[in-house]
Design a protein around this motif. Structure first.
Motif, PDB file in Angstrom:
ATOM      1  N   PRO A   1       4.975  13.305  -0.124  1.00 42.27           N
ATOM      2  CA  PRO A   1       6.317  12.917   0.298  1.00 42.27           C
ATOM      3  C   PRO A   1       6.402  11.400   0.530  1.00 42.27           C
ATOM      4  N   LEU A   2       7.527  10.819   0.157  1.00 43.85           N
ATOM      5  CA  LEU A   2       7.704   9.368   0.260  1.00 43.85           C
ATOM      6  C   LEU A   2       7.436   8.864   1.672  1.00 43.85           C
ATOM      7  N   ASP A   3       7.999   9.545   2.667  1.00 43.15           N
ATOM      8  CA  ASP A   3       7.827   9.070   4.039  1.00 43.15           C
ATOM      9  C   ASP A   3       6.361   9.127   4.481  1.00 43.15           C
ATOM     10  N   TRP A   4       5.590  10.077   3.939  1.00 34.72           N
ATOM     11  CA  TRP A   4       4.173  10.144   4.296  1.00 34.72           C
ATOM     12  C   TRP A   4       3.398   8.996   3.648  1.00 34.72           C
ATOM     13  N   ALA A   5       3.756   8.658   2.405  1.00 38.25           N
ATOM     14  CA  ALA A   5       3.088   7.536   1.739  1.00 38.25           C
ATOM     15  C   ALA A   5       3.229   6.264   2.557  1.00 38.25           C
ATOM     16  N   PHE A   6       4.379   6.093   3.205  1.00 41.05           N
ATOM     17  CA  PHE A   6       4.616   4.877   3.984  1.00 41.05           C
ATOM     18  C   PHE A   6       4.157   5.002   5.442  1.00 41.05           C
ATOM     19  N   THR A   7       3.745   6.195   5.831  1.00 41.34           N
ATOM     20  CA  THR A   7       3.089   6.378   7.128  1.00 41.34           C
ATOM     21  C   THR A   7       1.601   6.084   7.016  1.00 41.34           C
ATOM     22  N   ALA A   8       1.039   6.318   5.847  1.00 44.61           N
ATOM     23  CA  ALA A   8      -0.400   6.168   5.625  1.00 44.61           C
ATOM     24  C   ALA A   8      -0.956   4.794   6.007  1.00 44.61           C
ATOM     25  N   PRO A   9      -0.258   3.679   5.746  1.00 38.95           N
ATOM     26  CA  PRO A   9      -0.826   2.384   6.155  1.00 38.95           C
ATOM     27  C   PRO A   9      -1.122   2.294   7.657  1.00 38.95           C
TER      28      PRO A   9
ATOM     29  N   ALA B   1      -0.010  -6.950 -12.901  1.00 41.21           N
ATOM     30  CA  ALA B   1      -1.416  -7.302 -13.108  1.00 41.21           C
ATOM     31  C   ALA B   1      -2.336  -6.729 -12.035  1.00 41.21           C
ATOM     32  N   LEU B   2      -1.766  -6.120 -10.994  1.00 40.92           N
ATOM     33  CA  LEU B   2      -2.571  -5.568  -9.909  1.00 40.92           C
ATOM     34  C   LEU B   2      -3.103  -4.183 -10.271  1.00 40.92           C
ATOM     35  N   PRO B   3      -4.297  -3.828  -9.768  1.00 40.36           N
ATOM     36  CA  PRO B   3      -4.811  -2.468  -9.977  1.00 40.36           C
ATOM     37  C   PRO B   3      -3.867  -1.438  -9.364  1.00 40.36           C
ATOM     38  N   GLY B   4      -3.579  -0.395 -10.113  1.00 41.92           N
ATOM     39  CA  GLY B   4      -2.748   0.686  -9.591  1.00 41.92           C
ATOM     40  C   GLY B   4      -1.256   0.480  -9.750  1.00 41.92           C
ATOM     41  N   PHE B   5      -0.854  -0.685 -10.265  1.00 44.73           N
ATOM     42  CA  PHE B   5       0.573  -0.966 -10.404  1.00 44.73           C
ATOM     43  C   PHE B   5       0.966  -1.015 -11.877  1.00 44.73           C
ATOM     44  N   GLY B   6       1.632   0.058 -12.319  1.00 47.34           N
ATOM     45  CA  GLY B   6       2.190   0.078 -13.656  1.00 47.34           C
ATOM     46  C   GLY B   6       3.623  -0.420 -13.612  1.00 47.34           C
TER      47      GLY B   6
ATOM     48  N   VAL C   1       0.839  -1.203   0.000  1.00 51.56           N
ATOM     49  CA  VAL C   1       0.000   0.000   0.000  1.00 51.56           C
ATOM     50  C   VAL C   1       0.875   1.255   0.000  1.00 51.56           C
ATOM     51  N   GLY C   2       1.990   1.219   0.724  1.00 55.65           N
ATOM     52  CA  GLY C   2       2.900   2.357   0.726  1.00 55.65           C
ATOM     53  C   GLY C   2       3.403   2.689  -0.668  1.00 55.65           C
ATOM     54  N   VAL C   3       3.790   1.641  -1.429  1.00 51.47           N
ATOM     55  CA  VAL C   3       4.250   1.873  -2.800  1.00 51.47           C
ATOM     56  C   VAL C   3       3.101   2.404  -3.663  1.00 51.47           C
ATOM     57  N   LEU C   4       1.912   1.868  -3.464  1.00 46.59           N
ATOM     58  CA  LEU C   4       0.751   2.348  -4.218  1.00 46.59           C
ATOM     59  C   LEU C   4       0.515   3.836  -3.984  1.00 46.59           C
ATOM     60  N   LEU C   5       0.648   4.277  -2.740  1.00 48.95           N
ATOM     61  CA  LEU C   5       0.371   5.668  -2.377  1.00 48.95           C
ATOM     62  C   LEU C   5       1.537   6.615  -2.670  1.00 48.95           C
ATOM     63  N   ASP C   6       2.676   6.070  -3.047  1.00 46.86           N
ATOM     64  CA  ASP C   6       3.881   6.880  -3.217  1.00 46.86           C
ATOM     65  C   ASP C   6       3.858   7.642  -4.541  1.00 46.86           C
ATOM     66  N   GLU C   7       2.995   8.617  -4.600  1.00 49.54           N
ATOM     67  CA  GLU C   7       2.926   9.543  -5.733  1.00 49.54           C
ATOM     68  C   GLU C   7       2.216  10.806  -5.261  1.00 49.54           C
ATOM     69  N   ARG C   8       2.750  11.947  -5.654  1.00 45.66           N
ATOM     70  CA  ARG C   8       2.171  13.257  -5.327  1.00 45.66           C
ATOM     71  C   ARG C   8       2.115  13.551  -3.825  1.00 45.66           C
TER      72      ARG C   8
END
Length: 199
Positions: free
Chosen positions: A35-43, A123-128, A26-33
């Motif tokens: 800060p990186l550290d916030w994306a990995f705090t979100a979970p 093949a997962l949603p959100g993962f290019g 989920v952290g990698v999924l959220l890591d856009e737009r």
């Protein structure tokens, strides 16, 4: 999977990331737009707002979409685009339940190569391609999950000595280096687009 990581730079969030492959995904999924550290705090924020000690893939998948969006919008929001990302997280969890019976480790369990793990992620949603390569690199560099050819499957993100993604974050200094490198790449892309438009 229980390892020491410093992706969020916040002890409780990093502890969750170290024991929960879903949190890392989920952290990698959220890591856009954001800060990186916030994306990995979100979970961790999502888990706490659901009243759980960790992320529950089935609970997220089954949660009422409106309730889950509200949970992601609550202050502080888990992302700068909380409603859109709430949908992405739920779609991801639904796919994991449908394809891997809710077991995130199914993404790499039994994989014969890094390329196979990459294909499963893609093949997962959100993962290019980019997010899929970053997660392969994250598995190899930080979690010790290294199927044959994982560096090749991760592309540039799998290389030693680079500072390009979450896979390269081990503390404050490397986080700052990754942020600087990503900013430079964005600036370069903007300059390239401007030059192409001017032709």
């Amino acid at each position: 999977m229980a390892v020491a990581v410093r992706l969020a730079q916040r002890p409780a969030a990093d502890e969750l990331l170290g024991r929960s492959p879903l949190a890392a995904l989920v952290g990698v999924l959220l890591d856009e737009r954001v800060p990186l550290d916030w994306a990995f705090t979100a979970p961790l924020l999502i888990a706490r707002r659901l009243g759980t000690d960790g992320l529950d893939v089935r609970r997220i998948a089954a949660c009422d979409p409106g309730r889950f969006a509200s949970l992601c919008r609550a202050d502080p929001a888990v992302h700068s685009q909380p409603a859109a990302m709430a949908r992405k997280v739920q779609h991801l969890c639904k796919a994991l339940v449908a394809r891997y019976d809710g077991e995130v480790t199914g993404l790499w369990a039994g994989a014969r190569s890094g390329a196979e793990v990459y294909d499963r992620l893609l093949a997962l949603p959100g993962f290019g391609p980019q997010k899929s390569r970053v997660f392969v690199a994250l598995l190899g560099k930080r979690y010790g999950i290294r199927p044959e050819g994982w560096r090749e499957a991760a592309g540039v993100y799998g290389e030693d000595g680079v500072r390009l993604s979450a896979a390269d974050v081990t503390g404050p200094e490397s986080l700052a280096a990754v942020i600087a490198a990503r900013s430079a790449m964005r600036d370069g892309a903007r300059r390239a687009r401007a030059a192409a438009t001017a032709r």
